[in-house]
Design a protein around this motif. Structure first.
Motif, PDB file in Angstrom:
ATOM      1  N   LEU A   1      32.012  34.168  16.753  1.00 28.15           N
ATOM      2  CA  LEU A   1      31.365  35.447  16.448  1.00 28.15           C
ATOM      3  C   LEU A   1      32.220  36.409  15.624  1.00 28.15           C
ATOM      4  O   LEU A   1      31.677  37.270  14.928  1.00 28.15           O
ATOM      5  N   LEU A   2      33.559  36.270  15.678  1.00 26.19           N
ATOM      6  CA  LEU A   2      34.403  37.298  15.063  1.00 26.19           C
ATOM      7  C   LEU A   2      35.414  36.796  14.039  1.00 26.19           C
ATOM      8  O   LEU A   2      35.956  37.599  13.274  1.00 26.19           O
ATOM      9  N   TYR A   3      35.696  35.513  13.993  1.00 29.96           N
ATOM     10  CA  TYR A   3      36.751  35.028  13.095  1.00 29.96           C
ATOM     11  C   TYR A   3      36.258  34.957  11.660  1.00 29.96           C
ATOM     12  O   TYR A   3      35.195  34.416  11.368  1.00 29.96           O
ATOM     13  N   ASP A   4      37.047  35.527  10.743  1.00 31.28           N
ATOM     14  CA  ASP A   4      36.736  35.504   9.312  1.00 31.28           C
ATOM     15  C   ASP A   4      38.042  35.335   8.562  1.00 31.28           C
ATOM     16  O   ASP A   4      38.843  36.269   8.454  1.00 31.28           O
ATOM     17  N   ILE A   5      38.281  34.153   8.039  1.00 26.09           N
ATOM     18  CA  ILE A   5      39.554  33.849   7.387  1.00 26.09           C
ATOM     19  C   ILE A   5      39.806  34.738   6.177  1.00 26.09           C
ATOM     20  O   ILE A   5      40.948  35.074   5.847  1.00 26.09           O
ATOM     21  N   HIS A   6      38.754  35.188   5.520  1.00 29.22           N
ATOM     22  CA  HIS A   6      38.906  36.004   4.316  1.00 29.22           C
ATOM     23  C   HIS A   6      39.264  37.455   4.634  1.00 29.22           C
ATOM     24  O   HIS A   6      39.646  38.202   3.732  1.00 29.22           O
ATOM     25  N   MET A   7      39.121  37.854   5.879  1.00 31.31           N
ATOM     26  CA  MET A   7      39.476  39.211   6.295  1.00 31.31           C
ATOM     27  C   MET A   7      40.775  39.257   7.088  1.00 31.31           C
ATOM     28  O   MET A   7      41.173  40.311   7.580  1.00 31.31           O
ATOM     29  N   GLY A   8      41.445  38.137   7.224  1.00 31.70           N
ATOM     30  CA  GLY A   8      42.701  38.140   7.968  1.00 31.70           C
ATOM     31  C   GLY A   8      42.563  37.712   9.411  1.00 31.70           C
ATOM     32  O   GLY A   8      43.488  37.863  10.197  1.00 31.70           O
ATOM     33  N   GLY A   9      41.396  37.162   9.774  1.00 24.02           N
ATOM     34  CA  GLY A   9      41.262  36.621  11.115  1.00 24.02           C
ATOM     35  C   GLY A   9      40.181  37.281  11.929  1.00 24.02           C
ATOM     36  O   GLY A   9      39.009  37.340  11.514  1.00 24.02           O
ATOM     37  N   TYR A  10      40.558  37.830  13.067  1.00 26.18           N
ATOM     38  CA  TYR A  10      39.590  38.311  14.049  1.00 26.18           C
ATOM     39  C   TYR A  10      39.193  39.763  13.802  1.00 26.18           C
ATOM     40  O   TYR A  10      40.028  40.657  13.815  1.00 26.18           O
ATOM     41  N   LYS A  11      37.890  39.958  13.612  1.00 27.05           N
ATOM     42  CA  LYS A  11      37.349  41.311  13.476  1.00 27.05           C
ATOM     43  C   LYS A  11      37.297  41.971  14.853  1.00 27.05           C
ATOM     44  O   LYS A  11      37.218  41.294  15.874  1.00 27.05           O
ATOM     45  N   LEU A  12      37.287  43.279  14.852  1.00 25.30           N
ATOM     46  CA  LEU A  12      37.350  44.022  16.114  1.00 25.30           C
ATOM     47  C   LEU A  12      36.035  43.960  16.886  1.00 25.30           C
ATOM     48  O   LEU A  12      36.035  43.997  18.116  1.00 25.30           O
ATOM     49  N   ASN A  13      34.919  43.860  16.189  1.00 28.01           N
ATOM     50  CA  ASN A  13      33.619  43.813  16.874  1.00 28.01           C
ATOM     51  C   ASN A  13      32.555  43.270  15.940  1.00 28.01           C
ATOM     52  O   ASN A  13      32.765  43.166  14.717  1.00 28.01           O
ATOM     53  N   SER A  14      31.405  42.952  16.500  1.00 27.49           N
ATOM     54  CA  SER A  14      30.252  42.531  15.704  1.00 27.49           C
ATOM     55  C   SER A  14      29.663  43.730  14.969  1.00 27.49           C
ATOM     56  O   SER A  14      29.988  44.890  15.257  1.00 27.49           O
ATOM     57  N   ASN A  15      28.783  43.455  14.047  1.00 28.90           N
ATOM     58  CA  ASN A  15      28.081  44.516  13.323  1.00 28.90           C
ATOM     59  C   ASN A  15      26.870  44.947  14.146  1.00 28.90           C
ATOM     60  O   ASN A  15      25.940  44.175  14.370  1.00 28.90           O
ATOM     61  N   TYR A  16      26.874  46.206  14.589  1.00 29.58           N
ATOM     62  CA  TYR A  16      25.786  46.702  15.425  1.00 29.58           C
ATOM     63  C   TYR A  16      24.643  47.294  14.607  1.00 29.58           C
ATOM     64  O   TYR A  16      23.606  47.668  15.162  1.00 29.58           O
ATOM     65  N   HIS A  17      24.852  47.453  13.317  1.00 33.43           N
ATOM     66  CA  HIS A  17      23.794  47.890  12.402  1.00 33.43           C
ATOM     67  C   HIS A  17      23.185  49.236  12.789  1.00 33.43           C
ATOM     68  O   HIS A  17      22.001  49.472  12.557  1.00 33.43           O
ATOM     69  N   GLN A  18      23.978  50.096  13.406  1.00 35.21           N
ATOM     70  CA  GLN A  18      23.469  51.422  13.743  1.00 35.21           C
ATOM     71  C   GLN A  18      24.637  52.375  13.975  1.00 35.21           C
ATOM     72  O   GLN A  18      25.756  51.955  14.262  1.00 35.21           O
ATOM     73  N   ILE A  19      24.347  53.669  13.825  1.00 39.50           N
ATOM     74  CA  ILE A  19      25.321  54.700  14.156  1.00 39.50           C
ATOM     75  C   ILE A  19      25.193  54.972  15.637  1.00 39.50           C
ATOM     76  O   ILE A  19      24.173  55.504  16.096  1.00 39.50           O
ATOM     77  N   ARG A  20      26.200  54.621  16.400  1.00 41.33           N
ATOM     78  CA  ARG A  20      26.077  54.634  17.852  1.00 41.33           C
ATOM     79  C   ARG A  20      26.697  55.912  18.418  1.00 41.33           C
ATOM     80  O   ARG A  20      27.856  55.940  18.850  1.00 41.33           O
TER      81      ARG A  20
END
Length: 834
Positions: free
Chosen positions: A640-659
């Protein structure tokens, strides 16, 4: 130690470099000589700069060269210099810029000496044309000379305070007053620019910015002829350090050398004394001394690991905790907030590196830091420049970060393990006291002292162990409707600041639970059979303790103490921890991942398809997940969070809203900062947790993806590791990041397997085959107060899981695990598991 980096620059990628000394002078400097120079928030020699100023260098350092009646700038910001060849180099701790065109080359070396509050520059102008060059030189450095507050607050009015004087070789500015948030007061600071050259003669000075610009601009000055003689005084104008020299003729291959300085001083005498640096001998001696200081510091923790580029990178990472100690969060272009103080969390995390570096100041810093704890378990959140100096928060607005009470124990545990010094737990320290009570939810009249007193007005001192128990028991019991720790005004993620009513941080519930286990373990090792605590604290040793009653009791603090049997205290702590850990494993683990938060509506902040890295990292780091849960969450988190092009593990998923029921973080664009960036600090702590559960492939991937992304040219990270990588994989907020301490701790403890336990050394390497360079890896680190090297040999190129330690040698003699002293380096030979 050669960790110099040199690169040909084709364009401005926003690089900058920190220079500083222990006297307090701090600088940011770019290949185009932008950046600023300051002592603190209220004493800037150069105009304060932020990230956007990296691309339009107007008020930085500059020297104008009039070459055959054509103006060239040291900073390269003229139209006809856009095709210049530019090489950029940095080392410990200096910057060198080589700028060349068809006529000449400029080689500029810049550094801050160890002993004076002055920034030094040496410029070599070399004629490499096949013709004579007529060269005139004018320094052109606007002297801001005031508080950063005045950038948008009385900018013109504060220029009226300036008393500008031309003196031999330079220009000094002595504002009569300073007025900012501190009020009006006489100014005791002098700002200076001096310039000298054995190849040039001073022609005159231009001390006033208006006269220098003369209807033009800093890019196109029209007042270069408006010179005045030495001993000219001008009052009430913006100042510029413009020293002009007589023109000279340089034949082909001839050169000239110019030295100039920018300084901040307490008096004119000390300002004039800094001109002694403005010659070849003194400049080079100062540079060697600066290099030697930083080389000596970094020798305390070095790695030969994976490849040469990574090994060099890790040396720069070793410097980063020291940079944050002296730059705080306010004094580099990206870090442009606050007034220079570090936060509570920063304080403890930076100490992790200092402990590993065997820094002599560690014990005093540890002890002094506990003076920031309030008697209700909350703490001051901003740390001043002086030992034991604390504030409620920047701008005197108090907040409670729910994780703050958890970090000190982790740092103290590392110190005790490294030194075996359990006695620190029984040392007595005071408590911070101000107008805030009840975990800062209530106030009282402002106190006369910031030191907690008892009913008789006498200062109260409790043991360091008492401070630790207080913070962790209050944190543990401060729970919301679902039985997890209340989020309060935020936790580690500062952006989760809008869920203070019903928000809960499951992530840091893990850490508090584990801390109670750790405290129980440490208390068992203490020789005393009875532990003394202030009496109200005893009420927190039971399940479902009444925290509000406790807050009422300590609001008017009696100072009375009680003795508790050690075995009873250990039993109570373990029971509290075990009960909470079982709850976490049973109720917070869903769909192969841990929940991280409840929002301000009391709802789970994640769905089946979304995840926060923080909850997974804290569960593994705190060792509160079961082995089966650790393997499942590792797989889920990677998916769900690993992205090699961004340097690895993102902090959270995309919630698609201003929370707005969670915090300002979700107003940020996704993939930036605390909303889904690859945040180095949490990613490295997550990797540490993976190693703890022997999930080495996952952990190694997380570490190396981050390090390699920082090395990639497209990431625009000059050296070290950044605070985070954005959605384009660009490293942001360089140099000042808590992830540096954690990266060093991870490599030393988990990867190289240097495990210290109450003063005993055990080696348990978790090195993968690709970590070895020609069959060996090594680490130089302090062990038992001595600088030692541990080298692992893997001649058969065995993968982790397929080797074991065949033998450990010190001076050729085999030794066993549980080492308590060292009289030499350690050689470790790995062999195949049979």
């Amino acid at each position: 130690m050669n960790i110099t980096k040199r690169l040909k620059l084709e364009k401005n990628d926003g690089y900058y470099f920190p220079l500083f000394n222990l006297k307090g002078l701090r600088s940011s400097i770019t290949p185009y000589f932008g950046g600023d120079l300051k002592l603190d928030q209220h004493h800037y020699a150069l105009e304060p700069t932020t990230e956007v100023d990296l691309y339009h260098n107007i008020s930085g350092r500059n020297v104008i060269f009039d070459v055959n009646d054509q103006l060239y700038f040291l900073n390269g910001q003229t139209e006809h210099q856009q095709q210049d060849e530019l090489f950029y180099e940095t080392g410990l701790l200096y910057q060198k810029v080589e700028r060349s065109n068809r006529l000449f080359k400029l080689i500029t070396t810049s550094y801050i000496p160890t002993d004076d509050c002055v920034e030094l520059h040496e410029i070599k102008f070399i004629n490499h044309a096949n013709q004579k060059l007529e060269v005139g030189v004018t320094t052109a450095v606007p002297l801001y000379a005031r508080s950063a507050d005045n950038l948008r607050d009385h900018r013109h009015v504060t220029s009226l305070l300036n008393r500008i004087e031309t003196v031999e070789k330079g220009i000094v500015v002595h504002p009569t007053l300073s007025f900012d948030e501190r009020g009006h007061q006489l100014n005791d600071t002098i700002y200076s620019l001096f310039a000298d050259s054995k190849d040039l003669q001073v022609k005159g000075y231009i001390p006033v910015l208006d006269d220098f610009i003369h209807g033009g601009s800093l890019h196109f000055p029209k007042g270069l002829s408006n010179i005045v003689p030495e001993k000219t005084q001008v009052d009430g104008y913006e100042a510029i350090g413009a020293v002009q020299f007589e023109k000279v003729i340089l034949n082909p291959k001839e050169s000239l050398t110019l030295y100039f300085s920018i300084g901040i001083h307490k008096d004119l005498k000390s300002a004039l004394n800094t001109t002694s640096y403005l010659n070849t001998k003194s400049f080079e001696e100062g540079l060697k001394k600066t290099q030697s200081f930083f080389e000596n510091y970094l020798s305390g923790l070095t790695f030969r690991f994976h490849d040469e580029e990574t090994s060099k990178q890790l040396s720069w990472v070793g410097l980063q905790p020291m940079l944050r100690r002296y730059f705080g969060n306010s004094y580099l272009p990206h870090h442009d907030y606050g007034h220079g103080g570090r936060g509570w969390r920063d304080l403890w995390q930076d100490l992790l590196a200092l402990i590993m570096m065997n820094d002599a100041s560690v014990i005093d810093l540890l002890f002094n830091n506990f003076l920031g704890v309030r008697i209700d378990g909350s703490n001051a959140t901003i740390i001043g420049d002086q030992p034991g100096e604390f504030k409620a928060d920047r701008n005197m607005i108090t907040r409670v970060w729910s994780d703050h009470g958890a970090w000190p124990l982790l740092t103290v545990k590392l110190y005790i393990d490294e030194t075996g010094d359990l006695d620190i737990l029984l040392k007595k320290q005071g408590y911070f006291m101000d107008q805030f009570t009840h975990y800062t939810k209530k106030t009282r009249p402002k106190t006369k002292t910031n030191l907690q007193t008892d009913l008789e007005g006498n200062p109260y001192y409790g043991t360091i162990l008492e401070h630790l128990l207080l913070q962790n028991l209050v944190g543990h019991h401060n729970i919301g409707a679902h039985g997890f720790v209340r989020l309060e005004d935020a936790d580690w993620n500062d952006g989760l600041d809008m869920a203070h009513k019903k928000g809960e941080t499951i992530a840091f519930t893990h850490m508090y639970a584990n801390n109670l286990r750790t405290l129980a373990y440490l208390i068992e090792e203490i020789k005393d059979e009875k532990i003394t605590l202030f009496s109200a604290l005893k009420s927190l040793l039971i399940e479902r303790a009444d925290l509000n009653h406790f807050f009422d009791e300590v609001e008017i603090f009696s100072g009375k103490t009680v003795e508790i049997e050690k075995k009873d205290l250990v039993k109570a702590l373990n029971e509290l921890a075990d009960h909470r850990i079982k709850k976490l494993q049973k109720e917070a683990f869903k769909k192969n991942k841990f929940q991280s938060y409840y929002d301000n509506d009391g709802h789970d902040a994640d769905t089946e398809e979304t995840i926060s890295l923080t909850g997974q990292a804290m569960a593994l780091l705190s060792k509160t997940a079961s082995p089966a849960q650790s393997a499942l969450l590792a797989s889920t988190t990677r998916n769900l969070l690993y992205d090699i092009h961004m340097g690895g593990y993102k902090l959270n998923s995309n919630y698609h809203q201003i929370r707005t029921n969670m915090g300002r973080a979700y107003g940020f664009a996704y993939g930036h900062k605390e909303n889904g960036a690859a945040f180095s600090h949490m990613a490295v702590m997550y990797a540490y947790g993976l190693y703890q559960y022997d999930l080495i492939s996952y952990g190694h991937e997380a570490v190396m993806t981050l390090l390699k992304q920082a090395q990639h040219p497209n990431a625009k990270v000059w050296v070290g590791i950044p605070e985070y990588f954005n959605d384009r994989g660009i490293g942001m907020y360089p140099y000042l990041t808590g992830s540096a301490s954690w990266m060093l701790l991870l490599l030393r403890t988990m990867v190289f397997g240097i495990e210290m336990n109450l003063g005993k050394l055990y080696l348990n390497p978790r090195l993968k085959k690709e970590d070895f360079i020609e069959g060996k890896v090594s680490i130089q680190t302090y062990l038992f107060n001595k600088l030692r090297t541990i080298t692992y040999y893997n001649p058969n190129q065995l993968e982790y899981g397929f080797y074991h330690i065949q033998k450990m040698l010190i001076n050729g003699k085999e030794v066993a695990q549980g080492i308590t002293s060292l009289n030499g380096d350690i050689e470790v030979y790995l062999d195949e598991v049979l």
